[in-house]
Design a protein around this motif. Structure first.
Motif, mmCIF file in Angstrom:
data_model
loop_
_atom_site.group_PDB
_atom_site.id
_atom_site.type_symbol
_atom_site.label_atom_id
_atom_site.label_comp_id
_atom_site.label_asym_id
_atom_site.label_seq_id
_atom_site.Cartn_x
_atom_site.Cartn_y
_atom_site.Cartn_z
ATOM 1 N N ASP A 144 -12.173 -11.232 -36.413
ATOM 2 C CA ASP A 144 -13.446 -11.841 -36.813
ATOM 3 C C ASP A 144 -13.215 -13.043 -37.734
ATOM 4 N N ASN A 145 -12.210 -12.930 -38.616
ATOM 5 C CA ASN A 145 -11.885 -14.062 -39.494
ATOM 6 C C ASN A 145 -11.405 -15.260 -38.681
ATOM 7 N N VAL A 146 -10.595 -14.981 -37.658
ATOM 8 C CA VAL A 146 -10.085 -16.071 -36.813
ATOM 9 C C VAL A 146 -11.236 -16.769 -36.110
ATOM 10 N N VAL A 147 -12.114 -15.980 -35.509
ATOM 11 C CA VAL A 147 -13.267 -16.541 -34.793
ATOM 12 C C VAL A 147 -14.122 -17.377 -35.745
ATOM 13 N N PRO B 165 -11.091 -9.344 -21.826
ATOM 14 C CA PRO B 165 -11.318 -9.526 -20.400
ATOM 15 C C PRO B 165 -10.039 -9.979 -19.714
ATOM 16 N N THR B 166 -9.928 -9.673 -18.439
ATOM 17 C CA THR B 166 -8.803 -10.210 -17.664
ATOM 18 C C THR B 166 -9.116 -11.647 -17.304
ATOM 19 N N ALA B 167 -8.087 -12.399 -16.924
ATOM 20 C CA ALA B 167 -8.297 -13.798 -16.556
ATOM 21 C C ALA B 167 -9.304 -13.881 -15.418
ATOM 22 N N GLY B 168 -10.338 -14.692 -15.633
ATOM 23 C CA GLY B 168 -11.358 -14.860 -14.598
ATOM 24 C C GLY B 168 -12.371 -13.737 -14.577
ATOM 25 N N GLY B 169 -12.313 -12.823 -15.550
ATOM 26 C CA GLY B 169 -13.203 -11.677 -15.527
ATOM 27 C C GLY B 169 -14.257 -11.670 -16.602
ATOM 28 N N LEU C 231 -20.268 -14.752 -25.807
ATOM 29 C CA LEU C 231 -19.329 -15.319 -24.839
ATOM 30 C C LEU C 231 -18.212 -16.083 -25.557
ATOM 31 N N GLU C 232 -18.624 -16.864 -26.564
ATOM 32 C CA GLU C 232 -17.640 -17.648 -27.319
ATOM 33 C C GLU C 232 -16.640 -16.728 -28.020
ATOM 34 N N ASN C 233 -17.159 -15.650 -28.608
ATOM 35 C CA ASN C 233 -16.324 -14.673 -29.299
ATOM 36 C C ASN C 233 -15.285 -14.088 -28.338
ATOM 37 N N GLU C 234 -15.739 -13.735 -27.139
ATOM 38 C CA GLU C 234 -14.841 -13.117 -26.162
ATOM 39 C C GLU C 234 -13.791 -14.106 -25.653
ATOM 40 N N ILE C 235 -14.222 -15.369 -25.460
ATOM 41 C CA ILE C 235 -13.280 -16.401 -24.986
ATOM 42 C C ILE C 235 -12.189 -16.646 -26.023
ATOM 43 N N ILE C 236 -12.573 -16.705 -27.286
ATOM 44 C CA ILE C 236 -11.586 -16.939 -28.350
ATOM 45 C C ILE C 236 -10.626 -15.757 -28.443
ATOM 46 N N ARG C 237 -11.154 -14.547 -28.359
ATOM 47 C CA ARG C 237 -10.289 -13.365 -28.383
ATOM 48 C C ARG C 237 -9.290 -13.387 -27.220
ATOM 49 N N PHE C 238 -9.791 -13.757 -26.045
ATOM 50 C CA PHE C 238 -8.923 -13.813 -24.870
ATOM 51 C C PHE C 238 -7.813 -14.845 -25.068
ATOM 52 N N ALA C 239 -8.188 -16.017 -25.625
ATOM 53 C CA ALA C 239 -7.204 -17.079 -25.844
ATOM 54 C C ALA C 239 -6.128 -16.625 -26.831
ATOM 55 N N ILE C 240 -6.533 -15.913 -27.880
ATOM 56 C CA ILE C 240 -5.569 -15.420 -28.875
ATOM 57 C C ILE C 240 -4.599 -14.434 -28.221
ATOM 58 N N SER C 241 -5.131 -13.576 -27.358
ATOM 59 C CA SER C 241 -4.279 -12.617 -26.668
ATOM 60 C C SER C 241 -3.347 -13.313 -25.674
ATOM 61 N N HIS C 242 -3.918 -14.254 -24.919
ATOM 62 C CA HIS C 242 -3.151 -14.937 -23.867
ATOM 63 C C HIS C 242 -1.973 -15.712 -24.451
ATOM 64 N N TYR C 243 -2.189 -16.345 -25.615
ATOM 65 C CA TYR C 243 -1.122 -17.144 -26.247
ATOM 66 C C TYR C 243 -0.359 -16.347 -27.290
ATOM 67 N N ARG C 244 -0.553 -15.019 -27.273
ATOM 68 C CA ARG C 244 0.202 -14.127 -28.134
ATOM 69 C C ARG C 244 0.096 -14.508 -29.612
ATOM 70 N N GLY C 245 -1.077 -14.908 -30.030
ATOM 71 C CA GLY C 245 -1.319 -15.194 -31.430
ATOM 72 C C GLY C 245 -0.794 -16.529 -31.911
ATOM 73 N N GLN C 246 -0.315 -17.397 -31.018
ATOM 74 C CA GLN C 246 0.180 -18.726 -31.432
ATOM 75 C C GLN C 246 -1.043 -19.632 -31.601
ATOM 76 N N MET C 247 -1.517 -19.726 -32.837
ATOM 77 C CA MET C 247 -2.804 -20.357 -33.085
ATOM 78 C C MET C 247 -2.830 -21.840 -32.758
ATOM 79 N N SER C 248 -1.659 -22.518 -32.845
ATOM 80 C CA SER C 248 -1.646 -23.928 -32.475
ATOM 81 C C SER C 248 -1.972 -24.096 -30.991
ATOM 82 N N GLU C 249 -1.483 -23.139 -30.170
ATOM 83 C CA GLU C 249 -1.807 -23.160 -28.736
ATOM 84 C C GLU C 249 -3.278 -22.807 -28.514
ATOM 85 N N VAL C 250 -3.754 -21.813 -29.231
ATOM 86 C CA VAL C 250 -5.153 -21.401 -29.106
ATOM 87 C C VAL C 250 -6.078 -22.565 -29.457
ATOM 88 N N ALA C 251 -5.767 -23.279 -30.548
ATOM 89 C CA ALA C 251 -6.611 -24.396 -30.999
ATOM 90 C C ALA C 251 -6.646 -25.497 -29.950
#
Length: 411
Positions: free
Chosen positions: A32-35, A371-375, A391-411
């Protein structure tokens, strides 16, 4: 920070219109802090204790994004004719007084004469004065007086009627009429022929121009900003420039220091030029070595900012590596500074590289199903469209998971 936490400070920074990139460091790495931080406009988010490599990547990406954003904004403002003083790259004390004077000039219609060597940015200052004035919605018309053949100067400045001279196959309104209501920038005004100087003086005194072959004068309302890389007073003494015109133009003189007089601006200029040219040329160059930085800062740069810009452009195009070194900047392109004017260089890192694996202890924990990619589900259980915030919350969470917490990639 009594009464205000870090995210509150970030919100105030954005409310104040400050575009400086912000990296949020916190002891609480909850999702939640990240979002919340990313929604508030943070460039990156790191958890204490942050590893050195992780922080280095974060700073590198923030600098690059800021430099590139600034360059793109400058290019866009230039094309749209709305450059302002915030588009001028400088941190130099030598420039502070010049900027203050120029800002005061912008609030008036006073004629300004900008003096300085070639390549110091005289036209940029002229555009900033116009873009910060009440005339900013009107045309900014630039004329390089030194590039016009003597027999065409009057026609280009004041216009001509059809058939006024051989080759005049159609009517031309001239730069004065074109700039009506706005600003006319006369670059290299010292190059004007004496005959044209007489007509220019009359136009400034009476507020009217008469086209070549015209029968009656046309009233114009223009703000005059002129520039020269020569000493106009010396030209007056030599009889090459009219004294009465000199005093018409020299109402508010503005002298822009040469780059060698403001060496502290060189790193900032390098960062912006490197970011822009890497983007334009699709090159992944991570920065400039410390040796190269020290070398560039010690040069006299007789061609000033224009020469520095072209030097960086050449280096980006010709370099084979992912970092610019001494070999990418031939010494023959500029002159070393005199003794006692050296500048200690630090490595300048301006471009992102692939982020390293996360430093242990700095991962962002995720606690909810992703969510899974595309889901991404668009509807609630009740069949209503989900709120944008969810939706925004879920997209950000997915991005954090997908990039394994590398916030520079997420940003």
């Amino acid at each position: 920070m009594p009464g205000l936490d870090g995210l509150g400070v970030l919100a105030k920074i954005r409310e104040a219109g400050l575009n400086v990139p912000v990296i949020v460091q916190t002891a609480h790495g909850g999702i939640d802090n990240v979002v919340s931080a990313m929604r508030a406009g943070a460039q990156d988010f790191v958890v204490k204790p942050v590893g050195f490599e992780r922080l280095q990547v974060s700073l590198r990406n923030a600098l690059n994004a800021s430099a590139l954003k600034g360059e793109l904004q400058r290019i866009r403002h230039s094309r749209e004719g709305r450059l302002t003083f915030s588009d001028i790259i400088t941190r130099s004390e030598a420039m502070a007084g010049v900027l203050r004077t120029a800002q005061k000039a912008a609030s008036s219609t006073i004629p300004v004469l900008i003096e300085g060597e070639s390549g110091v940015g005289k036209e940029l200052f002229a555009r900033a004065i116009h873009g910060s004035s009440e005339r900013k919605a009107k045309p900014f018309v630039a004329v390089n007086c030194g590039a016009i053949p003597d027999n065409l100067v009057e026609s280009i400045l004041f216009g001509h009627e059809k058939g006024a001279f051989t080759g005049a196959t159609e009517r031309h309104q001239g730069k004065f009429v074109e700039a009506h209501g706005g600003t006319l920038f006369l670059d290299e005004v010292g190059e004007l022929p004496l005959a044209t100087q007489v007509k220019l003086l009359r136009a400034l005194q009476e507020g009217t121009v008469e086209a070549v072959g015209g029968r009656k004068p046309v009233k114009v309302d223009v703000r005059i900003i002129s520039a020269t890389n020569r000493k106009l007073l010396d030209l007056v003494k030599a009889g090459e420039f009219r004294e009465d015109l000199f005093y018409r133009l020299h109402v508010l003189p503005l002298t822009i220091p040469a780059l060698r007089q403001r060496r502290e601006d060189i790193p900032h200029l390098l960062r912006h030029f490197l970011a822009r040219f890497c983007a334009e040329e699709n090159r992944n160059i991570t920065g400039i070595s410390g040796d190269a930085m020290a070398h560039l800062a010690q040069l006299d740069w007789p061609g000033n900012i224009r020469q520095l810009e072209n030097t960086v452009y050449r280096a980006v195009v010709m370099s084979d590596g992912d970092q610019l070194g001494l070999a990418d900047f031939p010494q023959s392109s500029a002159h070393p500074a005199p003794e006692g004017k050296s500048f200690q260089g630090e490595p300048l890192v301006v471009s992102p590289s692939t982020a390293p694996a996360m430093i242990p202890g700095n991962e962002i924990p995720t606690s909810t199903a992703l969510p899974t990619a595309g889901g991404l589900s668009m509807l609630t259980a009740a069949g209503e469209v989900r709120p944008l915030e969810d939706l925004e919350n879920e997209i950000i969470r997915f991005a954090i998971s997908h990039y394994r917490g590398q916030m520079s990639e997420v940003a």
